[in-house]
Design an enzyme around this catalytic site. Structure first.
Site, PDB file in Angstrom:
ATOM      1  N   HIS A 186      46.042  28.257  48.653  1.00  0.00           N
ATOM      2  CA  HIS A 186      44.547  29.303  48.776  1.00  0.00           C
ATOM      3  C   HIS A 186      43.991  27.681  48.981  1.00  0.00           C
ATOM      4  O   HIS A 186      43.043  27.995  48.778  1.00  0.00           O
ATOM      5  CB  HIS A 186      44.191  29.519  47.450  1.00  0.00           C
TER       6      HIS A 186
ATOM      7  N   CYS B  36      35.053  23.216  60.140  1.00  0.00           N
ATOM      8  CA  CYS B  36      33.620  23.679  60.607  1.00  0.00           C
ATOM      9  C   CYS B  36      33.959  25.556  60.716  1.00  0.00           C
ATOM     10  O   CYS B  36      35.099  26.354  60.547  1.00  0.00           O
ATOM     11  CB  CYS B  36      33.572  23.652  61.558  1.00  0.00           C
TER      12      CYS B  36
ATOM     13  N   GLY C 115      50.711  28.565  33.915  1.00  0.00           N
ATOM     14  CA  GLY C 115      49.145  29.378  34.006  1.00  0.00           C
ATOM     15  C   GLY C 115      49.015  30.136  34.811  1.00  0.00           C
ATOM     16  O   GLY C 115      47.477  29.687  35.739  1.00  0.00           O
TER      17      GLY C 115
HETATM   18  P1  OAD Z   1      43.352  32.003  36.111  1.00  0.00           P
HETATM   19  O1  OAD Z   1      42.212  31.739  35.922  1.00  0.00           O
HETATM   20  O2  OAD Z   1      43.591  33.875  36.741  1.00  0.00           O
HETATM   21  O3  OAD Z   1      44.707  32.222  35.279  1.00  0.00           O
HETATM   22  C1  OAD Z   1      44.276  30.943  34.246  1.00  0.00           C
HETATM   23  C2  OAD Z   1      46.226  31.133  33.471  1.00  0.00           C
HETATM   24  O4  OAD Z   1      46.385  29.927  33.263  1.00  0.00           O
HETATM   25  C3  OAD Z   1      45.844  32.459  32.495  1.00  0.00           C
HETATM   26  O5  OAD Z   1      47.357  33.229  32.514  1.00  0.00           O
HETATM   27  C4  OAD Z   1      45.890  31.590  31.458  1.00  0.00           C
HETATM   28  O6  OAD Z   1      46.304  32.553  29.824  1.00  0.00           O
HETATM   29  C5  OAD Z   1      46.636  30.014  31.406  1.00  0.00           C
HETATM   30  N1  OAD Z   1      45.995  29.157  30.808  1.00  0.00           N
HETATM   31  C6  OAD Z   1      45.409  28.588  30.161  1.00  0.00           C
HETATM   32  N2  OAD Z   1      45.434  27.744  29.792  1.00  0.00           N
HETATM   33  C7  OAD Z   1      46.508  27.006  29.544  1.00  0.00           C
HETATM   34  C8  OAD Z   1      47.622  26.115  30.058  1.00  0.00           C
HETATM   35  N3  OAD Z   1      47.511  24.662  29.010  1.00  0.00           N
HETATM   36  N4  OAD Z   1      48.726  26.193  30.386  1.00  0.00           N
HETATM   37  C9  OAD Z   1      49.701  27.729  30.729  1.00  0.00           C
HETATM   38  N5  OAD Z   1      48.735  28.131  31.299  1.00  0.00           N
HETATM   39  C10 OAD Z   1      47.976  28.562  30.529  1.00  0.00           C
HETATM   40  O7  OAD Z   1      43.852  31.298  37.441  1.00  0.00           O
HETATM   41  P2  OAD Z   1      44.735  31.663  38.343  1.00  0.00           P
HETATM   42  O8  OAD Z   1      45.669  32.760  38.075  1.00  0.00           O
HETATM   43  O9  OAD Z   1      44.989  30.796  38.944  1.00  0.00           O
HETATM   44  O10 OAD Z   1      41.549  32.157  43.965  1.00  0.00           O
HETATM   45  O11 OAD Z   1      44.335  32.573  39.819  1.00  0.00           O
HETATM   46  C11 OAD Z   1      44.202  33.324  40.746  1.00  0.00           C
HETATM   47  C12 OAD Z   1      43.256  32.985  42.028  1.00  0.00           C
HETATM   48  O12 OAD Z   1      41.735  33.761  40.970  1.00  0.00           O
HETATM   49  C13 OAD Z   1      43.008  31.154  42.342  1.00  0.00           C
HETATM   50  O13 OAD Z   1      44.200  30.577  43.141  1.00  0.00           O
HETATM   51  C14 OAD Z   1      42.252  31.613  42.418  1.00  0.00           C
HETATM   52  C15 OAD Z   1      40.778  32.651  41.562  1.00  0.00           C
HETATM   53  O14 OAD Z   1      39.780  33.501  42.282  1.00  0.00           O
HETATM   54  C16 OAD Z   1      41.190  31.405  44.902  1.00  0.00           C
HETATM   55  O15 OAD Z   1      40.751  30.820  45.100  1.00  0.00           O
HETATM   56  C17 OAD Z   1      41.702  32.289  46.709  1.00  0.00           C
END
Ligand code: OAD
Length: 257
Positions: free
Chosen positions: A125, A133, A200
């Site tokens: 990402h 730019c 995570g």
């Molecule tokens: P999310 O916020 O959707 O999910 C975070 C996950 O981390 C959840 O399942 C939580 O339960 C888990 N979590 C929280 N604290 C934790 C810890 N200490 N240890 C382990 N797990 C933990 O984030 P992503 O899955 O990364 O896109 O989201 C995917 C994409 O959505 C991101 O890359 C971003 C966003 O829109 C872009 O920026 C393009």
């Protein structure tokens, strides 16, 4: 699928990691949560609980209000600059020294894996550190130390040295394609691995979210490390329920001493 939220870890999971030749680690925002970087979808603290992604994370939003969008990403960049890698980032870097081959794929736009010592991270990402730019797409190398933007404070983006266009954050926004090479490398690694650690991530954002399922379908064992159990419906699927900063070091200790 099996869930484990207590020690000791089951020997058959530990043994699979010990004999794995090709390991993929696939991370999401949760791996950086213990460094103080907010996730996106966690209740109360998630960024998308507090901010509207359509007003901040789309090309249309940037065109409509570049200063609002740039200011918000500078606020996030400042949070990352002040943060430190946590034991989960360090355990992943250490795991690369313990297995014959490790591919690290992240959805995160921070650089905490690199700062923990992981080389060659596949960033699906993009990165907060690689602005370009908005018009001519040339990289913008002169990113200043971020000011102290409060969350949501508008900040005019710098201008491109070549064409004068506004500089945008180097992250993938909703409606945009993922970097082609990074995605194909990530899919290939997932299809060829023996074991994939999915750490995570909520697994809700495609195409990245396909990666654990691809590995499972190709015969790998998939281990979710997350306080919220995840399930893809595979037989060789495990949940290590808990914080990545605790569960990953414990898994390494159990497997490699
Ligand atoms: P999310 O916020 O959707 O999910 C975070 C996950 O981390 C959840 O399942 C939580 O339960 C888990 N979590 C929280 N604290 C934790 C810890 N200490 N240890 C382990 N797990 C933990 O984030 P992503 O899955 O990364 O896109 O989201 C995917 C994409 O959505 C991101 O890359 C971003 C966003 O829109 C872009 O920026 C393009």
């Amino acid at each position: 699928m099996e869930s484990f939220d207590v020690d000791p870890l089951p020997e058959r999971l530990v043994a699979r990691l010990r004999r794995a030749q090709r390991v993929v680690v696939f991370t999401g925002a949760g791996v950086s949560a213990e460094s103080g970087i907010p996730t996106f979808r966690d209740a109360l603290t998630g960024l998308w609980q507090r901010f509207d992604p359509m007003a901040l994370a789309t090309p249309e939003a940037f065109e409509a209000d570049p200063a609002l969008v740039w200011g918000w990403y500078e606020w996030r960049r400042m949070q990352v600059l002040r943060a430190q890698p946590n034991p989960a980032h360090r355990a992943i870097a250490e795991l690369a020294n313990r297995v014959p081959q490790l591919t690290l794929i992240t959805q995160n736009v921070d650089d905490l894996h690199e700062r923990a010592g992981s080389p060659a991270v596949i960033h699906l990402h993009g990165s907060l550190q690689a602005p370009r730019c908005f018009h001519c797409a040339r990289p913008f190398a002169e990113l200043a130390e971020p000011l102290e933007p409060e969350q949501g404070r508008a900040l005019a983006p710098p201008r491109c040295r070549h064409c004068g266009g506004p500089v945008r954050p180097g992250v993938v926004w909703f409606g945009e394609c993922l970097p082609e090479r990074a995605l194909s490398e990530a899919f290939a690694a997932a299809e060829q691995c023996d074991l994939l650690l999915s750490v995570g991530t909520s697994g809700l954002v495609y195409p990245a979210a396909q990666i654990p399922a691809l590995a499972l379908r190709a015969g790998a064992c998939v281990v979710h490390v997350n306080p919220q159990p995840q399930a893809l419906g595979g037989a060789a699927e495990f949940n290590l329920a808990g914080l990545a900063g605790e569960r990953l070091p414990a898994l390494l200790r159990a497997a490699f001493g």
